[in-house]
Write a protein that holds these residues in place. Structure first.
Motif, PDB file in Angstrom:
ATOM      1  N   ALA A  46       1.117  -1.657  -0.224  1.00  0.00           N
ATOM      2  CA  ALA A  46       0.029   0.395   0.049  1.00  0.00           C
ATOM      3  C   ALA A  46       0.647   1.441   0.021  1.00  0.00           C
ATOM      4  O   ALA A  46       0.457   2.319  -0.760  1.00  0.00           O
ATOM      5  N   THR A  47       2.199   0.693   0.229  1.00  0.00           N
ATOM      6  CA  THR A  47       2.902   2.378   0.749  1.00  0.00           C
ATOM      7  C   THR A  47       4.126   2.677   0.232  1.00  0.00           C
ATOM      8  O   THR A  47       4.778   3.601  -0.548  1.00  0.00           O
ATOM      9  N   ALA A  48       4.936   1.956  -0.217  1.00  0.00           N
ATOM     10  CA  ALA A  48       5.977   1.742  -0.723  1.00  0.00           C
ATOM     11  C   ALA A  48       6.028   2.008  -2.670  1.00  0.00           C
ATOM     12  O   ALA A  48       4.317   1.348  -3.245  1.00  0.00           O
ATOM     13  N   PRO A  49       6.863   2.502  -3.063  1.00  0.00           N
ATOM     14  CA  PRO A  49       6.634   3.031  -4.971  1.00  0.00           C
ATOM     15  C   PRO A  49       6.454   2.002  -5.960  1.00  0.00           C
ATOM     16  O   PRO A  49       7.333   1.067  -5.416  1.00  0.00           O
ATOM     17  N   VAL A  50       5.516   1.969  -6.159  1.00  0.00           N
ATOM     18  CA  VAL A  50       4.967   1.251  -7.537  1.00  0.00           C
ATOM     19  C   VAL A  50       6.405   0.776  -8.206  1.00  0.00           C
ATOM     20  O   VAL A  50       6.303  -0.144  -8.694  1.00  0.00           O
ATOM     21  N   ALA A  51       7.043   1.917  -8.748  1.00  0.00           N
ATOM     22  CA  ALA A  51       8.151   1.039  -9.698  1.00  0.00           C
ATOM     23  C   ALA A  51       8.813   0.067  -8.844  1.00  0.00           C
ATOM     24  O   ALA A  51       9.953  -0.735  -9.367  1.00  0.00           O
ATOM     25  N   ASP A  52       9.002   0.418  -7.802  1.00  0.00           N
ATOM     26  CA  ASP A  52       9.812  -0.602  -6.566  1.00  0.00           C
ATOM     27  C   ASP A  52       9.276  -1.762  -5.991  1.00  0.00           C
ATOM     28  O   ASP A  52       9.731  -2.553  -6.170  1.00  0.00           O
TER      29      ASP A  52
END
Length: 94
Positions: free
Chosen positions: A5-11
């Motif tokens: 829910a909170t991590a950068p999507v690219a990562d």
């Protein structure tokens, strides 16, 4: 595992593809700024991506089969955080 829910999507994309396909080359491009204000823009700035993946897992696999492998690796993200994904794949030496 990183918080979906909170991590950068690219990562998250890079981590999932690395785990599933052990790529020899991987590029994750955030295209969201090109789609600002369009349908599917959730205003997060992280909804539209292109992935360029080189993996030995693609050797002898059709284009559709390769896309399926990527989609399987990213299924949860595609259901929750990615609106659009462009996929470019190749096996080493292609």
């Amino acid at each position: 595992m990183t918080d979906l829910a909170t991590a950068p999507v690219a990562d998250l994309i890079a981590a999932r593809l690395t785990e599933a396909l052990s790529p020899s080359a991987l590029e994750v491009i955030n295209d969201s700024h090109h789609h600002a204000g369009h349908m599917g823009d959730d205003k997060s700035g992280e909804s539209h991506f292109t992935v360029i993946v080189e993996s030995a897992a693609f050797a002898g696999v059709s284009r559709v089969g390769r896309q399926r492998l990527v989609n399987q690796a990213l299924a949860e993200l595609l259901a929750t955080r990615i609106h659009a994904l462009a996929i470019k794949t190749r096996a080493p030496g292609e």
